[in-house]
Motif scaffolding. Structure first.
Motif, PDB file in Angstrom:
ATOM      1  N   ARG A  13      27.608 -37.908  69.345  1.00  0.00           N
ATOM      2  CA  ARG A  13      29.007 -38.239  69.001  1.00  0.00           C
ATOM      3  C   ARG A  13      29.816 -38.689  70.223  1.00  0.00           C
ATOM      4  O   ARG A  13      30.942 -38.224  70.447  1.00  0.00           O
ATOM      5  CB  ARG A  13      29.681 -37.046  68.311  1.00  0.00           C
ATOM      6  CG  ARG A  13      29.069 -36.708  66.957  1.00  0.00           C
ATOM      7  CD  ARG A  13      29.572 -35.394  66.421  1.00  0.00           C
ATOM      8  NE  ARG A  13      29.121 -34.281  67.252  1.00  0.00           N
ATOM      9  CZ  ARG A  13      29.515 -33.022  67.088  1.00  0.00           C
ATOM     10  NH1 ARG A  13      30.385 -32.709  66.147  1.00  0.00           N
ATOM     11  NH2 ARG A  13      29.053 -32.066  67.876  1.00  0.00           N
ATOM     12  N   ILE A  14      29.249 -39.604  70.965  1.00  0.00           N
ATOM     13  CA  ILE A  14      29.905 -40.109  72.173  1.00  0.00           C
ATOM     14  C   ILE A  14      31.031 -41.066  71.803  1.00  0.00           C
ATOM     15  O   ILE A  14      30.860 -41.973  70.971  1.00  0.00           O
ATOM     16  CB  ILE A  14      28.884 -40.838  73.079  1.00  0.00           C
ATOM     17  CG1 ILE A  14      27.857 -39.850  73.621  1.00  0.00           C
ATOM     18  CG2 ILE A  14      29.583 -41.581  74.215  1.00  0.00           C
ATOM     19  CD1 ILE A  14      28.446 -38.806  74.552  1.00  0.00           C
ATOM     20  N   LEU A  24      33.878 -47.096  72.293  1.00  0.00           N
ATOM     21  CA  LEU A  24      32.721 -46.490  71.643  1.00  0.00           C
ATOM     22  C   LEU A  24      33.202 -45.429  70.675  1.00  0.00           C
ATOM     23  O   LEU A  24      34.119 -44.662  70.982  1.00  0.00           O
ATOM     24  CB  LEU A  24      31.779 -45.857  72.674  1.00  0.00           C
ATOM     25  CG  LEU A  24      31.085 -46.798  73.655  1.00  0.00           C
ATOM     26  CD1 LEU A  24      30.360 -45.988  74.727  1.00  0.00           C
ATOM     27  CD2 LEU A  24      30.118 -47.727  72.934  1.00  0.00           C
ATOM     28  N   SER A  25      32.559 -45.367  69.507  1.00  0.00           N
ATOM     29  CA  SER A  25      32.979 -44.424  68.481  1.00  0.00           C
ATOM     30  C   SER A  25      31.772 -43.722  67.877  1.00  0.00           C
ATOM     31  O   SER A  25      30.907 -44.375  67.270  1.00  0.00           O
ATOM     32  CB  SER A  25      33.763 -45.155  67.381  1.00  0.00           C
ATOM     33  OG  SER A  25      34.079 -44.288  66.317  1.00  0.00           O
ATOM     34  N   ASP A  26      31.670 -42.406  68.079  1.00  0.00           N
ATOM     35  CA  ASP A  26      30.695 -41.565  67.391  1.00  0.00           C
ATOM     36  C   ASP A  26      29.261 -42.064  67.562  1.00  0.00           C
ATOM     37  O   ASP A  26      28.511 -42.209  66.604  1.00  0.00           O
ATOM     38  CB  ASP A  26      31.048 -41.480  65.905  1.00  0.00           C
ATOM     39  CG  ASP A  26      30.368 -40.296  65.216  1.00  0.00           C
ATOM     40  OD1 ASP A  26      30.139 -39.275  65.889  1.00  0.00           O
ATOM     41  OD2 ASP A  26      30.051 -40.412  64.018  1.00  0.00           O
ATOM     42  N   PRO A  60      32.567 -39.987  79.216  1.00  0.00           N
ATOM     43  CA  PRO A  60      33.044 -40.192  77.848  1.00  0.00           C
ATOM     44  C   PRO A  60      34.304 -39.385  77.582  1.00  0.00           C
ATOM     45  O   PRO A  60      34.602 -38.417  78.290  1.00  0.00           O
ATOM     46  CB  PRO A  60      31.874 -39.694  76.996  1.00  0.00           C
ATOM     47  CG  PRO A  60      31.199 -38.667  77.849  1.00  0.00           C
ATOM     48  CD  PRO A  60      31.353 -39.150  79.263  1.00  0.00           C
ATOM     49  N   ASP A  61      35.034 -39.791  76.549  1.00  0.00           N
ATOM     50  CA  ASP A  61      36.211 -39.035  76.130  1.00  0.00           C
ATOM     51  C   ASP A  61      35.851 -37.959  75.112  1.00  0.00           C
ATOM     52  O   ASP A  61      36.675 -37.096  74.800  1.00  0.00           O
ATOM     53  CB  ASP A  61      37.260 -39.984  75.535  1.00  0.00           C
ATOM     54  CG  ASP A  61      37.820 -40.929  76.580  1.00  0.00           C
ATOM     55  OD1 ASP A  61      38.380 -40.446  77.577  1.00  0.00           O
ATOM     56  OD2 ASP A  61      37.680 -42.156  76.412  1.00  0.00           O
ATOM     57  N   GLY A  62      34.647 -38.009  74.608  1.00  0.00           N
ATOM     58  CA  GLY A  62      34.192 -37.000  73.668  1.00  0.00           C
ATOM     59  C   GLY A  62      32.695 -37.097  73.490  1.00  0.00           C
ATOM     60  O   GLY A  62      32.093 -38.137  73.714  1.00  0.00           O
ATOM     61  N   VAL A  73      26.291 -33.853  80.109  1.00  0.00           N
ATOM     62  CA  VAL A  73      27.695 -34.152  79.836  1.00  0.00           C
ATOM     63  C   VAL A  73      28.092 -33.372  78.590  1.00  0.00           C
ATOM     64  O   VAL A  73      27.376 -33.388  77.584  1.00  0.00           O
ATOM     65  CB  VAL A  73      27.935 -35.657  79.588  1.00  0.00           C
ATOM     66  CG1 VAL A  73      29.399 -35.900  79.203  1.00  0.00           C
ATOM     67  CG2 VAL A  73      27.581 -36.483  80.802  1.00  0.00           C
ATOM     68  N   GLY A  74      29.221 -32.693  78.662  1.00  0.00           N
ATOM     69  CA  GLY A  74      29.715 -31.954  77.502  1.00  0.00           C
ATOM     70  C   GLY A  74      31.013 -31.278  77.839  1.00  0.00           C
ATOM     71  O   GLY A  74      31.651 -31.583  78.858  1.00  0.00           O
TER      72      GLY A  74
END
Length: 355
Positions: A13-14, A24-26, A60-62, A73-74
């Motif tokens: 889910r980046i 970028l979405s999900d 990433p933002d998520g 990354v998390g």
């Protein structure tokens, strides 16, 4: 990859925003170990942004990223780029012009002793077959030689994952195919896990074990080359992977009815709904006027291995395109009969797809 072996890389889910726009979405995908995965899509769809997130030069933002089962990354975790054991081969190769090929190869091995560096450089040089280039400087190399040196430099530190951003785009067509073939052979021989960014569907089909087709920051489809080409999930995927004739028709009782025939359609649609048939040019054949659908030749183009023919069929407003590996003796303006090979016809619910 063995059944119990984790993927080389997992993206969960980046998402990424830049300048108030979601790039970028999900993005969720698993990259198999020891295989070549291709990130495929139009310019601006987010492929290179995704590479930067994987390499660690951007955040990433998520979402989360795991390597070999370990989170890099998390929430609250971020492994620095130099600690990820990820190699990066740039589009312009980024070789250092002021030092020799051998010194370029040793640059990423600075944590080793001189003896260890030399041993590893020799291994890579012999493995890729560039022994004759080690004393030369980048400016004296051809494009293909620079590409091979850049690959050797990226592989020298034995990365767990190798990222390659449009690695063949700077080469002329004939050289591109040869260098691409050599590169893929090297990656497979070494069992390297590689992610190759490309905008060229033919390149992705030729080299990828897994293709990740992206569209406007999202994943459109993931699958093997055969899966994506033979079983596209949308008109966009069908048309991106190769030329299609698009026809709109009416869905009824498991079929779509078009001006040139009815085709099976496994769609969850009510009778009377609009549907779209994407017909590959090679699914169409033409013969002398007789049995079949009446058509007329509008244009012919000889492509060497095949011939491209544009035909008009009443009542279609747009011509249909045919690809034939046999010589078509009929001339422009001549009446012909059109026949269909239903194996390469893909049917979808009607949707407006940007071209």
């Amino acid at each position: 990859m063995t059944p119990n072996q984790p993927p080389a890389l997992e993206l969960d889910r980046i998402s990424r925003w830049l300048g108030g726009r979601q790039i970028l979405s999900d993005i969720t995908v698993s990259i198999p170990t020891g295989k070549i995965s291709c990130l495929l899509g139009q310019s601006g769809c987010g492929k290179s942004t995704l590479l930067r997130l994987i390499s660690g030069v951007d955040r990433p933002d998520g979402g989360r990223i795991r390597m070999d089962g370990q989170e890099i990354v998390g929430d609250g975790s971020f492994v620095e780029p130099e600690s990820r054991n990820i190699g990066f081969m740039f589009q312009d190769y980024a070789l250092f012009p002021h030092i020799s090929v051998a010194a370029n190869l040793a640059f990423g091995l600075r944590g080793m002793s001189k003896a260890e560096q030399q041993k590893r450089v020799n291994e890579v040089v012999d493995g890729i077959g560039i022994r004759h280039l080690v004393d030369r400087f980048p400016h004296s190399l051809s494009g293909g030689e620079q590409q091979r040196v850049a690959l050797a430099r990226a592989l020298a530190p034995k990365p767990a994952v190798l990222l390659m951003d449009e690695p063949f785009s700077n080469l002329d067509q004939g050289l591109r195919e040869r260098v691409r073939k050599e590169t893929v052979e090297t990656l497979r021989k070494l069992g390297t896990t590689a992610i190759i960014v490309t905008h060229d569907p033919q390149e992705a089909l030729a080299v990828g074990d897994l293709i990740i087709l992206m569209r406007e920051g999202k994943i459109e489809q993931i699958g093997s080359p055969f899966d994506i080409y033979d079983h596209p999930v949308s008109p966009y995927a069908a048309e991106f992977m190769g030329p299609c004739n698009r026809l709109t028709g009416i869905f009824a009782r498991g079929q779509i009815e078009t001006p040139i025939g009815k085709f099976q359609a496994n769609l969850n649609l009510p009778d009377g709904a609009l549907a779209v048939a994407c017909i590959r040019p090679q699914a169409l054949t033409i013969e002398s006027a007789g049995d079949g659908i009446a058509a007329r030749i509008l244009a012919k183009s000889f492509l060497g291995e095949s011939e491209q023919i544009d035909i008009s069929v009443h009542p279609l407003a747009q011509p249909l395109r045919v690809h034939s590996h046999q010589r078509i003796p009929m001339a422009v303006g001549q009446q012909v009969s059109l026949h269909l090979n239903h194996a390469e016809i893909h049917v979808f619910a009607d949707a407006v797809v940007p071209v």
